[in-house]
Write an enzyme that holds these catalytic residues in place. Structure first.
Site, mmCIF file in Angstrom:
data_model
loop_
_atom_site.group_PDB
_atom_site.id
_atom_site.type_symbol
_atom_site.label_atom_id
_atom_site.label_comp_id
_atom_site.label_asym_id
_atom_site.label_seq_id
_atom_site.Cartn_x
_atom_site.Cartn_y
_atom_site.Cartn_z
ATOM 1 N N ALA A 161 -1.856 25.163 38.252
ATOM 2 C CA ALA A 161 -1.834 26.370 39.079
ATOM 3 C C ALA A 161 -1.041 27.471 38.402
ATOM 4 C CB ALA A 161 -1.251 26.062 40.458
ATOM 5 N N TYR A 162 0.067 27.109 37.782
ATOM 6 C CA TYR A 162 0.890 28.100 37.088
ATOM 7 C C TYR A 162 0.108 28.720 35.934
ATOM 8 C CZ TYR A 162 5.004 30.175 34.848
ATOM 9 O OH TYR A 162 5.904 31.053 34.297
#
Length: 257
Positions: A161-162
């Protein structure tokens, strides 16, 4: 000529909003903006969380304002920009630094963690740009500095996600630069390498990972928050007036290797 060059890098009479300003990179950039002459709006998840930053700014006689904001809440983002305009009458610089990270193997990464990271790191950055951009368009000038990452270029490990969010930050930067450069609004980004911050605490506690990362950095050391001060002030100043849509690596040479 010397006075002209010095003035190009100054931020006198400018108003700068820095998110995630409670500590680390955000605090260092907020202090740098104040030292360069700007009035500083320090934004944290709660106003009291930036108290230490505000005290440091006041000790340097910097006019400043503390504001709280849930980065995932569009109404609170809009309220930060409105409070800035109410207090100072304008907004000249936005530094989108606030962010979060969740670590887990991709096949175990939960929807909740994915949504939280994307909401804060990507959706929140766009909403801050949008709300600040409305005022910058009216006043005919502005600087936006988004904090991207090495993972805007590579995928990382166990941080899907990052990585996705920071890839998006780089693309938002370019998209907004395309739209707003002709309106005298420069939108750029800084992609920090491996810095000594809360986000990298776990990595630095893993002796094997710490050594493997450190060995690859040509500069031979991890970055410190103050290493972003100069690049942030530069991209916020008139010295960068012809830079648009650039993602500036500040990584000790990591991506060059």
């Amino acid at each position: 000529m010397q006075d002209y060059l010095i003035s190009q890098f100054g931020l006198e009479n400018k108003v700068a909003v820095i998110t995630g300003a409670s500590r680390g990179l955000g605090q260092a950039m907020a202090i740098a903006m104040g030292e360069a002459g700007a009035k500083v709006v320090a934004v944290g998840s709660k106003a009291e969380n930036v108290a230490a930053t505000i005290e440091l700014l006041k000790a340097k006689n910097v006019e400043c304002l503390a504001l709280g904001c849930n980065q995932a809440n569009g109404d609170e983002i809009k309220a930060v920009i409105e409070a800035t305009i109410e207090k100072f009458g304008r907004i000249d610089v936005l530094v989108n630094n606030a962010g979060t990270i969740k670590r887990a193997p991709a096949h175990e990464f939960t929807d909740e963690d994915w949504n939280e990271v994307i909401d804060v790191n990507l959706n929140g950055v766009f909403k801050f740009c949008r709300e600040a951009g409305k005022h910058m368009l009216k006043q005919g000038s502005g600087k936006i500095v988004n904090i991207a990452s090495l993972l805007s270029f590579s995928g990382g490990i166990t941080v899907p996600a990052y990585a996705a969010s920071k890839g998006g930050v780089a693309q938002i930067t370019k998209a907004l630069a395309n739209e707003w450069a002709s309106s005298n609004i420069q939108v750029n980004a800084i992609a920090p390498g491996y810095f000594e911050t809360d986000n990298t605490y776990n990595l630095r506690q893993d002796a094997e990972r710490f050594k493997s990362i450190s060995d690859r950095i040509p500069a031979g050391a991890w970055g410190k928050p103050e290493d972003l001060a100069g690049p942030a002030v530069f991209l916020s100043s008139e010295a960068s007036n012809y830079m648009n849509g650039h993602v500036m690596l500040v990584d000790g040479g990591w991506m060059a290797r």
